[in-house]
Design an enzyme around this catalytic site. Structure first.
Site, mmCIF file in Angstrom:
data_model
loop_
_atom_site.group_PDB
_atom_site.id
_atom_site.type_symbol
_atom_site.label_atom_id
_atom_site.label_comp_id
_atom_site.label_asym_id
_atom_site.label_seq_id
_atom_site.Cartn_x
_atom_site.Cartn_y
_atom_site.Cartn_z
ATOM 1 N N PHE A 11 30.757 46.305 37.923
ATOM 2 C CA PHE A 11 30.210 47.079 39.054
ATOM 3 C C PHE A 11 30.643 46.493 40.398
ATOM 4 C CE2 PHE A 11 27.476 43.714 39.632
ATOM 5 C CZ PHE A 11 26.132 43.837 39.301
ATOM 6 N N GLU A 12 30.364 47.252 41.466
ATOM 7 C CA GLU A 12 30.814 46.918 42.825
ATOM 8 C C GLU A 12 32.341 46.850 42.905
ATOM 9 O OE1 GLU A 12 28.906 46.861 45.351
ATOM 10 O OE2 GLU A 12 26.986 46.948 44.302
ATOM 11 N N GLY A 13 33.007 47.682 42.110
ATOM 12 C CA GLY A 13 34.466 47.660 42.049
ATOM 13 C C GLY A 13 34.910 46.682 40.984
ATOM 14 N N ASN A 69 39.647 45.084 42.644
ATOM 15 C CA ASN A 69 39.523 44.144 43.756
ATOM 16 C C ASN A 69 40.753 43.249 43.878
ATOM 17 O OD1 ASN A 69 36.850 44.004 45.390
ATOM 18 N ND2 ASN A 69 36.199 44.522 43.318
#
Length: 275
Positions: A81-83, A88
């Protein structure tokens, strides 16, 4: 620690005037690279730590009544999650290159200076002095390894570099290791300067171990990248240059790790808290 401190300081400086939301977004954009690094490196380090914790607990590490079991189970989502960490990694290099081309980061002048240094041949410098001076030299040479690999990647692939995802992954790994190495170095040097070397010895030992191990990972990823970029005689030449930058004095990490472990046992807690 370093990224959070920089972001909080920038937030405080930007809160004085103008639109608060707009100023906040500008700060977050400015530190987008550091945020991606913290997300990827932190989540993968957490996975390593909880895996080691389960190993220490043995079979009890799989029992729900032990907190390490939940930590092991919960840590896995952080790489998604969060990319995802893969996305990233792509963003880190894309944002670096974009800022370099826009003149926001002095990567191009640094690469040109490195080219002059390579052509001039090796120099014979005096032994560095001061706390973690040798490690500071290792960090500086690691940056040169990144410039060497990234410069070759841009020259070969240019606007198609984004299609070379494995190469970008290797370059991102180098960037993250360098950022972590430098952060570790600066924090240990700051502790030694404010509290003295004896009081900061465990942190200094930890920094020496981490920087030595991280330098090996940097060299490995840089080799992987350069082997993708060059071939033939040029590859041989580039590997010789890389070997020059990767040269460093051997470090007895076994003895240093034992000292850090002894500090943990004697204090019965995380020994770097509040340092």
């Amino acid at each position: 620690y370093r990224s959070a401190g920089n972001i909080e300081a920038a937030m405080a400086a930007a809160s004085g005037s103008g639109d608060k939301i707009q100023n906040t977004m500008k700060v977050l954009e400015e530190y987008a690279i550091e945020s991606s690094i913290a997300k990827v490196y932190g989540s993968e380090m957490l996975d390593f730590v909880v895996d080691e914790a389960v190993q220490i607990f043995g079979g009890y590490g799989f029992h729900e009544e032990y907190p390490v079991c939940r930590a092991y189970r919960d840590s896995r989502i952080n790489r998604i999650f969060e990319g995802t960490n893969e996305i990233n990694r792509m963003l880190i290099i894309q944002m670096l290159m974009k800022r370099a081309m826009g003149g926001q980061l002095p990567l191009i002048p640094a690469a040109m200076k490195l080219t002059d240094e390579i052509l001039a041949g090796p120099s014979f410098e005096e032994a560095p002095e001061g706390v973690l001076a040798r490690e500071a030299g290792v960090v500086a040479n690691s940056k040169k390894m990144f410039l060497q690999a990234a410069g070759g990647a841009v020259q070969k692939f240019r606007e198609k570099l984004a299609d070379e995802q494995e190469l970008i992954g290797a370059l991102s790994n180098v960037v993250m290791e360098i950022y972590a190495m430098e952060s570790c170095l600066l924090r240990a040097q700051k502790a030694a300067a404010t509290k003295g070397e004896p009081a900061s010895q465990t942190m200094i030992d930890s920094a020496r171990v981490f920087i030595n191990d991280a330098a090996e990972r940097v060299e490995h990823e840089a080799k992987r990248a350069i082997a993708t970029i060059h071939e033939g005689d040029m590859l041989t030449t580039q590997m010789a240059v890389l070997k020059r930058f990767a040269k460093r004095a051997p470090v007895d990490t076994i003895a240093l790790r034992r000292r850090v472990a002894a500090a943990v046992q004697s204090q019965d807690r995380y020994p770097l808290e509040g340092r």
